[in-house]
Design a protein around this motif. Structure first.
Motif, short mmCIF file in Angstrom:
data_model
loop_
_atom_site.label_atom_id
_atom_site.label_comp_id
_atom_site.label_asym_id
_atom_site.label_seq_id
_atom_site.Cartn_x
_atom_site.Cartn_y
_atom_site.Cartn_z
N ALA A 34 23.36 -13.31 -55.21
CA ALA A 34 22.67 -13.61 -56.47
C ALA A 34 22.91 -15.05 -56.93
CB ALA A 34 23.10 -12.63 -57.56
N LEU A 35 24.02 -15.65 -56.52
CA LEU A 35 24.33 -17.02 -56.93
C LEU A 35 23.42 -18.07 -56.28
CD1 LEU A 35 28.22 -16.90 -56.99
CD2 LEU A 35 26.64 -16.83 -58.94
N ALA A 36 22.64 -17.69 -55.29
CA ALA A 36 21.70 -18.62 -54.65
C ALA A 36 20.42 -18.80 -55.48
CB ALA A 36 21.34 -18.14 -53.26
N TYR A 37 20.28 -18.01 -56.54
CA TYR A 37 19.07 -17.99 -57.36
C TYR A 37 19.35 -18.58 -58.74
CZ TYR A 37 17.81 -14.99 -53.55
OH TYR A 37 17.59 -14.51 -52.28
N ASP A 40 17.53 -17.53 -64.23
CA ASP A 40 16.31 -16.87 -64.71
C ASP A 40 15.29 -16.64 -63.58
OD1 ASP A 40 15.69 -19.53 -64.28
OD2 ASP A 40 14.54 -19.75 -66.13
N SER A 41 15.76 -16.58 -62.34
CA SER A 41 14.89 -16.40 -61.19
C SER A 41 13.97 -15.19 -61.37
CB SER A 41 15.73 -16.23 -59.92
OG SER A 41 14.93 -16.18 -58.77
N LYS A 42 12.74 -15.31 -60.90
CA LYS A 42 11.75 -14.23 -60.96
C LYS A 42 11.44 -13.76 -59.55
CE LYS A 42 10.92 -14.79 -65.41
NZ LYS A 42 11.83 -14.10 -66.28
N TRP A 43 11.47 -12.46 -59.36
CA TRP A 43 11.19 -11.86 -58.06
C TRP A 43 10.08 -10.83 -58.18
CZ3 TRP A 43 15.76 -9.82 -54.69
CH2 TRP A 43 16.65 -10.86 -54.41
N ARG A 44 9.33 -10.70 -57.09
CA ARG A 44 8.55 -9.49 -56.83
C ARG A 44 9.00 -9.05 -55.46
NH1 ARG A 44 5.12 -8.20 -53.49
NH2 ARG A 44 4.25 -10.25 -53.13
N ASN A 45 9.58 -7.87 -55.39
CA ASN A 45 10.04 -7.30 -54.13
C ASN A 45 9.34 -5.95 -53.96
OD1 ASN A 45 12.41 -7.74 -52.04
ND2 ASN A 45 12.19 -5.54 -52.41
N ARG A 46 8.40 -5.90 -53.02
CA ARG A 46 7.53 -4.73 -52.87
C ARG A 46 6.80 -4.56 -54.20
NH1 ARG A 46 9.44 -1.39 -48.15
NH2 ARG A 46 11.37 -2.37 -47.47
N SER A 47 7.03 -3.45 -54.90
CA SER A 47 6.36 -3.21 -56.18
C SER A 47 7.33 -3.36 -57.35
CB SER A 47 5.75 -1.81 -56.19
OG SER A 47 6.76 -0.84 -56.03
N PHE A 49 9.61 -5.66 -59.95
CA PHE A 49 9.68 -6.98 -60.57
C PHE A 49 11.07 -7.17 -61.15
CE2 PHE A 49 5.31 -5.92 -60.15
CZ PHE A 49 4.70 -7.13 -59.85
N ILE A 50 11.72 -8.26 -60.78
CA ILE A 50 13.13 -8.49 -61.08
C ILE A 50 13.24 -9.85 -61.75
CG2 ILE A 50 15.41 -8.77 -60.01
CD1 ILE A 50 14.10 -7.04 -57.65
N SER A 51 14.13 -9.95 -62.74
CA SER A 51 14.30 -11.20 -63.46
C SER A 51 15.78 -11.48 -63.69
CB SER A 51 13.56 -11.14 -64.80
OG SER A 51 13.71 -12.36 -65.48
N GLY A 52 16.27 -12.59 -63.19
CA GLY A 52 17.64 -13.03 -63.45
C GLY A 52 18.66 -12.50 -62.48
N GLY A 114 18.22 -27.05 -55.64
CA GLY A 114 18.27 -26.23 -54.44
C GLY A 114 18.43 -24.74 -54.68
N TYR A 115 18.33 -24.29 -55.95
CA TYR A 115 18.40 -22.86 -56.26
C TYR A 115 16.99 -22.27 -56.22
CZ TYR A 115 23.18 -23.54 -57.85
OH TYR A 115 24.51 -23.84 -57.90
N MET A 116 16.89 -21.04 -55.74
CA MET A 116 15.58 -20.40 -55.68
C MET A 116 15.21 -19.89 -57.07
SD MET A 116 14.19 -17.36 -53.17
CE MET A 116 15.07 -18.01 -51.77
N LYS A 117 14.05 -20.32 -57.55
CA LYS A 117 13.62 -19.88 -58.88
C LYS A 117 12.53 -18.82 -58.83
CE LYS A 117 10.48 -23.76 -59.81
NZ LYS A 117 10.21 -24.87 -60.74
N ALA A 118 11.91 -18.63 -57.66
CA ALA A 118 10.90 -17.58 -57.51
C ALA A 118 10.93 -17.06 -56.08
CB ALA A 118 9.52 -18.10 -57.86
#
Length: 154
Positions: A34-37, A40-47, A49-52, A114-118
């Motif tokens: 999780a520290l690579a993000y 407030d990173s936003k994800w869509r993983n399959r269906s 939706f994840i935030s932070g 260099g952190y992933m934000k999306a």
């Protein structure tokens, strides 16, 4: 704090970033991954939706409780500026011992540090027989001499 390599990405630095992500996920430590993000990173993983980071950590904890003996390979598809497109496959089994290979694509966007934000991930699961497995290294980091997706015909 920063997480090199930084955008804009070249093929070489994008490949480094991808291998770092693969190594982290194969380590299966949700808090560390999780520290690579961004916070407030936003994800869509399959269906889903994840935030932070806290939701990322909770998601990964659930994932690796279900997907046992998880082994992942990621490969560069394309990169431009602060974005990287990745294709991947991973193998795992469920609590009943059924093996699966999950195939997918991810689109990543990074901040200047260099952190992933999306992260947008599309994934499909295919049940396989144990004899059909291709990822046989010991749990953890994929050895440098282990073939990648292209070499494995995936």
């Amino acid at each position: 704090m920063s997480r090199p390599p930084f955008p804009p990405f070249t093929e070489h630095t994008a490949t480094q970033k991808i291998r770092s992500a693969e190594d982290g996920w194969n380590g299966r430590d949700p808090a560390k991954v999780a520290l690579a993000y961004t916070p407030d990173s936003k994800w869509r993983n399959r269906s889903e939706f994840i935030s932070g980071r806290s939701e990322i950590e909770a998601f990964l904890t659930r994932k690796w409780e279900k997907e046992l003996e998880y082994r992942l390979i990621k490969e560069l598809w394309a990169c431009s500026g602060n974005r990287i497109a990745v294709r991947f496959a991973y193998e795992w089994h469920d609590a009943q011992g059924r093996w699966y290979r999950s195939y997918g694509n991810e689109n990543w966007e990074f901040d200047e540090a260099g952190y992933m934000k999306a992260r947008h991930a599309s994934i499909n699961d295919l049940q396989i027989g144990e004899a059909d497995r291709k990822f046989h290294w010991p749990q953890g980091r994929r050895p440098d001499d282990h073939p990648g997706l292209t070499e494995l015909g995936l």
